[in-house]
Write an enzyme that holds these catalytic residues in place. Structure first.
Site, PDB file in Angstrom:
ATOM      1  N   ASP A  15      40.024  43.800  -3.819  1.00 50.12           N
ATOM      2  CA  ASP A  15      40.977  42.286  -2.587  1.00 50.12           C
ATOM      3  C   ASP A  15      42.481  42.133  -3.193  1.00 50.12           C
ATOM      4  O   ASP A  15      42.697  41.404  -4.311  1.00 50.12           O
ATOM      5  CB  ASP A  15      39.796  40.837  -3.193  1.00 50.12           C
ATOM      6  CG  ASP A  15      40.340  40.111  -2.008  1.00 50.12           C
ATOM      7  OD1 ASP A  15      41.041  40.443  -0.912  1.00 50.12           O
ATOM      8  OD2 ASP A  15      40.323  38.871  -1.900  1.00 50.12           O
ATOM      9  N   ASP A  59      42.509  44.502   3.873  1.00 46.92           N
ATOM     10  CA  ASP A  59      42.824  44.275   2.920  1.00 46.92           C
ATOM     11  C   ASP A  59      41.765  43.814   1.535  1.00 46.92           C
ATOM     12  O   ASP A  59      42.012  43.315   0.433  1.00 46.92           O
ATOM     13  CB  ASP A  59      43.411  42.384   2.559  1.00 46.92           C
ATOM     14  CG  ASP A  59      42.547  41.442   3.055  1.00 46.92           C
ATOM     15  OD1 ASP A  59      41.513  41.567   3.592  1.00 46.92           O
ATOM     16  OD2 ASP A  59      43.362  40.575   2.884  1.00 46.92           O
ATOM     17  N   GLU A  60      40.309  44.455   1.880  1.00 49.25           N
ATOM     18  CA  GLU A  60      39.446  44.690   0.808  1.00 49.25           C
ATOM     19  C   GLU A  60      38.438  45.575   0.877  1.00 49.25           C
ATOM     20  O   GLU A  60      38.140  46.125   1.807  1.00 49.25           O
ATOM     21  CB  GLU A  60      39.230  43.490   0.669  1.00 49.25           C
ATOM     22  CG  GLU A  60      38.667  42.954   1.834  1.00 49.25           C
ATOM     23  CD  GLU A  60      37.535  41.787   1.537  1.00 49.25           C
ATOM     24  OE1 GLU A  60      37.086  41.159   0.380  1.00 49.25           O
ATOM     25  OE2 GLU A  60      37.107  40.428   2.412  1.00 49.25           O
TER      26      GLU A  60
END
Length: 359
Positions: free
Chosen positions: A8, A103-104
């Site tokens: 993350d 983003d993860e």
């Protein structure tokens, strides 16, 4: 057992802005709505969070909490390009990658031979590579199951890492708040709390059949998660599951007629997006979403194998029945997409294979 890593990125959009514009560093910064038009914060840095600013917060309210908040509109193309860089780093360690957003992502590194198969060292190496090549920090969670890997990645943020070895899962989940379990939002948590259920240990001690009777399929999932069970594999399918469009209104509106005036533009844009990104795909549902001026939202959906404009208006009418006098600040329409007939179902991997863990 598997070796799952959840990566993350730390306040991703804001971090990219601070990397590219050093003058923002050390100052409260948010990516999102402008001071002039209504909008919501997409993400913010840790300096802004000290003032109580959070993602999905109304921009106006965020500015009341932090008058010196720097607002930037965001550069989605840049964020996508950096995300591709990060994805390329993941591919050095495994092909089993499940992106959740820009983003993860989940990674299954069960068969990775680097660092003698240590998922802990692999996660550290991935984070080092990301920092060296993008200038951004990432946090990681390592666990034998997906949901605990995600929980773990949040425990030592920012720029940290948490590992939950297989032999510590049972003890770890006992004290885990039910709010940490995916699917347990505020309303569900309140219902569970009214039954005296606040932690996984509480669920473990509660009659399983009663939970299933009260919550249906989710009750079964809740019991499994509370016992540290999550048999979901990594889904490596890249097919989109839905296409939608929504708009935040310049001013609150209150009547069905006002909402109906907004619908044609939304439906036209949805049609364009379907043509660009889901051509030839079968739909399986239509959805209308309303967000009210108290920031609560409602969605109404209808199972269907074809797009019906009339049905969107019918769903809108049903959603408006939940208005309760509140103003409407956002209106959206979307369709759920069925899997392509010429593609396989998402690849679910390593459901049963037993592995020697080196954490």
């Amino acid at each position: 057992m598997r070796k799952i890593i959840h990566i993350d990125m730390d306040c991703y959009f804001a971090a990219v802005e601070m990397r590219d514009f050093p003058e923002y560093r050390g100052k409260p910064l948010a990516v999102g709505g402008s001071r002039v038009q209504r909008g919501v914060i997409s993400t913010c840095n840790y300096e802004a969070r000290k003032f109580g600013v959070r993602s999905a917060m109304a921009t106006g309210y965020a500015l009341k909490l932090c008058p010196d908040l720097i607002l930037v509109p965001g550069r989605m193309q840049v964020y996508k390009e950096v995300s591709q860089q990060i994805r390329a780093i993941f591919c050095r360690y495994t092909e089993l990658i499940e992106p959740l957003s820009l983003d993860e992502a989940y990674l299954d590194v069960s068969d990775c031979k680097l660092f003698k198969g240590s998922a802990t060292l692999i996660a550290e190496a991935i984070r080092r590579d990301i920092l060296a090549e993008t200038g951004l920090t990432a946090s990681a969670g390592v666990a034998p199951i997906k949901f605990l890997a995600k929980v773990a990645s949040d425990l030592n943020k920012p720029n940290g890492q948490c590992v939950i070895p297989p032999d510590e899962v049972a003890e770890f989940v006992k004290s885990l708040s039910l709010r940490k379990i995916p699917g347990v939002g505020k309303v569900t948590a309140e219902k569970l709390s009214s039954l005296g259920l606040n932690t996984c240990a509480d669920v473990q001690a509660y009659p399983k059949q009663e939970l299933i009777a009260r919550f249906g399929k989710f009750g079964t999932v809740l019991v499994e998660r509370a016992h540290g069970i999550d048999e979901r594999g990594i889904s490596v399918s890249r097919e989109r599951k839905s296409v939608g469009v929504e708009t935040t209104l310049a001013q609150d509106i209150y009547t069905l007629e006002q909402c109906q005036q907004v619908m044609p533009g939304l439906i036209q844009e949805l049609s364009s997006r379907l043509g660009r990104s889901a051509k030839g795909r079968q739909i399986h549902k239509q959805v209308v979403k309303l967000k009210f001026n108290d920031f609560k939202q409602t969605t109404i959906e209808h199972r269907s194998d074809e797009v019906s404009v009339v049905m969107f208006y019918e769903l809108l009418s049903q959603a408006m029945a939940r208005q309760e006098g509140r103003g409407i600040r956002l209106l959206g329409v979307s369709v759920g997409l069925a899997e392509s007939k010429d593609t396989l179902s998402p690849l679910m991997v390593r459901e049963t294979k037993q592995l020697d863990f080196v954490f």
